[in-house]
Design an enzyme around this catalytic site. Structure first.
Site, PDB file in Angstrom:
ATOM      1  N   GLY B 255       0.828  -1.214   0.000  1.00 33.97           N
ATOM      2  CA  GLY B 255       0.000   0.000   0.000  1.00 33.97           C
ATOM      3  C   GLY B 255       0.856   1.256   0.000  1.00 33.97           C
ATOM      4  O   GLY B 255       0.791   2.054  -0.928  1.00 33.97           O
ATOM      5  N   ASP B 256       1.698   1.426   1.038  1.00 36.82           N
ATOM      6  CA  ASP B 256       2.563   2.607   1.092  1.00 36.82           C
ATOM      7  C   ASP B 256       4.010   2.186   1.313  1.00 36.82           C
ATOM      8  O   ASP B 256       4.767   2.859   1.991  1.00 36.82           O
ATOM      9  CB  ASP B 256       2.087   3.574   2.179  1.00 36.82           C
ATOM     10  CG  ASP B 256       2.046   2.916   3.554  1.00 36.82           C
ATOM     11  OD1 ASP B 256       2.273   1.673   3.626  1.00 36.82           O
ATOM     12  OD2 ASP B 256       1.804   3.613   4.553  1.00 36.82           O
ATOM     13  N   GLU B 257       4.368   1.040   0.740  1.00 38.82           N
ATOM     14  CA  GLU B 257       5.732   0.521   0.878  1.00 38.82           C
ATOM     15  C   GLU B 257       6.438   0.500  -0.471  1.00 38.82           C
ATOM     16  O   GLU B 257       5.837   0.111  -1.477  1.00 38.82           O
ATOM     17  CB  GLU B 257       5.698  -0.924   1.400  1.00 38.82           C
ATOM     18  CG  GLU B 257       5.453  -1.044   2.879  1.00 38.82           C
ATOM     19  CD  GLU B 257       5.437  -2.511   3.271  1.00 38.82           C
ATOM     20  OE1 GLU B 257       6.492  -3.166   3.111  1.00 38.82           O
ATOM     21  OE2 GLU B 257       4.368  -2.984   3.683  1.00 38.82           O
TER      22      GLU B 257
END
Lengths: 198, 350
Positions: B255-257
């Site tokens: 997701g936000d990696e």
């Protein structure tokens, strides 16, 4: 079913009825809008679905559409290659009509996996031909009727071309030549432009 | 009237066959009759068309045609017994012909020249074009028209094949691109990163590896909605790319990696500096959904040279462990991985 059949239907709808007609028909028939690949095999059910959708959209009958498709195959600039290949069949329209027995063989030479049923031609009187198409490909009689009408025009010949209803024995097409010098024939050079004639 | 030798008697005369010139012209539109004196005494209509403008009747055969394949002999007389011959027009456009010559005899059995039947051979298409020949130029037994039909059909189908191949190649390239791309950010995806890591470790090319996790991103998503969240991710991706070079690989792996492979950058000091620059850039405000968003990032990093035999999964998990150390120490930090002693050829620097 050969992809060429559905592909020609697509080109016909696009060129004769407009892109939006094709898009609507493709959507109704569940075919990707990008279109059909001419050289890849095609599900026969797709042909039927396309025809039904096209008939519903245009208000024409299936046979009417198929006859128009035949005319389109001969007379539209995009199909110049088809018209040229057909013109190899004869010097004049009568010669061409006699050569229609060779049509399945000619088609096989061009596209080996496109199989047409046998066609027999009888010249019952001078200028009077009876064409019998063996059963096997639904709608072929209607397409060929359109092709013959357009080819008569192409040869500058006035001819009456009528189709008897399809029966179990196949389709009968009556050709009556009225005037072979009715109009100027469209030019045909035996050796066309080299390279890609399409 | 011409009278060919009867079958089986090449050199002699005997019961012959009479054929009128007109019938001969229809039967063999490309024929030539040469008299005993070597002069042309008849020609088919198609051959006359090919010899357009050249007077044939009474002309010497060897003045109009050259025999091909005679080499140094330089002799353009027809062979005594006839046979297969290859000709060429002496005049432009020097059309090539091939055919068969048979000897002719008078009723009394005296040699009376030759009957030659010709064809264009493999140059048919060019000859038909050059001399503007029609279907009527060929006898119905001649397969010339069928050959032209076949040639044209073949090139039409070939052209369609070429178009199909181009479309398939484009579709394949696009499918491959999509299979390796993260749709939202346009960065590489996990699969592309796995391929890149595999390539670098197999090829023994040294690299630095960073695992980047955005901080405060969840708050953006929760307060401003997913559309704003997506815009922030796209901008973060753009900034990551901006801080990497052409040969580096930046992938969104969650997701936000993100995972960043820095080709050839292995010194911990250089990697730490790069990580700090990236964090500083990500901390600059981002405009999304009419709001100013502030995020940060935590980074864990490692270097392929710390491992005797670097394995992608090992490097990824070490970078991941380092990332969680960063998170534990508070956001906006970068931590260098400490590979387990067994994996390291020498102790990693602090």
């Amino acid at each position: 079913m050969h992809g060429l059949v559905n592909r020609s239907l697509q080109c016909f709808l696009q060129d004769s009825h407009g892109l939006s007609c094709w898009q609507a028909v493709a959507q109704a028939a569940g075919v990707a809008e990008a279109g059909i690949e001419a050289l890849l095999p095609c599900d026969p059910a797709v042909t039927s679905a396309l025809l039904d959708a096209a008939a519903a959209r245009t208000g024409d009958s299936r046979d009417g559409l198929l006859e128009d498709l035949g005319i389109y195959l001969v007379s539209h600039p995009r199909m110049a290659a088809v018209r040229r290949l057909l013109r190899f069949g004869g010097v004049g329209f009568a010669d061409f009509a006699r050569s229609l027995e060779d049509l399945p063989g000619r088609v096989r030479l061009a596209v080996p996996d496109l199989v047409l049923p046998a066609i027999t031609v009888a010249e019952t009187a001078p200028g009077q031909f009876r064409l019998r198409i063996a059963p096997g490909v639904a709608g072929l009689g209607a397409v060929l009727t359109g092709v013959l009408r357009a080819m008569a025009d192409d040869y500058g010949t006035l001819a009456l071309i009528e189709r008897d209803d399809d029966t179990k024995q196949g389709v009968l097409i009556r050709i009556d030549l009225l005037d072979t010098g009715f109009a100027q024939a469209r030019a045909f050079a035996l050796a066309g432009p080299s390279g890609d004639p399409a | 009237m011409t009278r060919p030798a009867p079958a089986g008697q090449r050199g002699g005369a005997g019961a012959g066959l009479l054929i009128g010139a007109e019938a001969l012209a229809r039967l063999m539109p490309l024929h030539l009759v040469v008299d005993a004196g070597g002069r042309i005494s008849g020609a088919g209509p198609t051959l006359r068309r090919v010899c357009d403008g050249i007077p044939l009747d009474g002309a010497r055969f060897d003045a109009v045609f050259r025999l091909r394949g005679t080499g140094d002999r330089g002799d353009d007389a027809l062979p005594a017994d006839g046979g297969r011959i290859r000709l060429q027009l002496r005049h432009p456009p020097a059309t090539a012909l091939r055919g068969l010559a048979v000897a002719l005899y008078t009723a009394a059995g005296q040699p009376d020249g030759y009957l030659v039947n010709l064809s264009f051979g493999i140059d048919l298409r060019e000859a038909v074009q050059r001399h503007a020949l029609s279907e009527c130029a060929f006898a119905p037994t001649d397969l010339a028209v069928e050959l032209l039909f076949l040639d044209e059909a073949r090139s039409a189908v070939m052209a369609e094949h070429n178009r199909l191949n181009t479309r398939l190649a484009e579709a394949r390239a696009e499918a491959e691109r999509l299979a390796l791309t993260d749709a939202l950010t346009g960065l590489a995806n996990r699969r592309a990163m796995d391929i890149a890591l595999d390539g670098h470790t197999r090829g023994g090319q040294p690299f630095g590896l960073m695992h980047v996790d955005l901080d405060l991103f969840k708050q953006v998503n929760d307060t401003l909605g997913h559309a704003a969240g997506d815009a922030v991710l796209a901008e973060a991706a753009r900034r990551l790319r901006e801080h990497t070079r052409r040969g580096d690989v930046v992938a969104r792996v969650g997701g936000d990696e993100f995972v960043v492979l820095l080709a050839g950058v292995t010194a911990p000091r250089a990697l730490a500096a790069a990580a700090r620059r990236i964090i500083a850039r990500l901390e600059q405000p981002i405009e999304a959904a009419g709001q100013t968003c502030r995020i940060s990032a935590s980074i864990g990093f490692t270097s392929s040279v710390l491992y005797g035999r670097p394995r992608p999964d090992r490097l990824l998990s070490d970078a991941d462990d380092a990332l969680y150390n960063s998170k534990r120490r508070g956001r906006g930090r970068a931590t260098f991985a400490r590979p387990a002693p067994s994996a390291a050829p020498h102790a990693p620097p602090d």
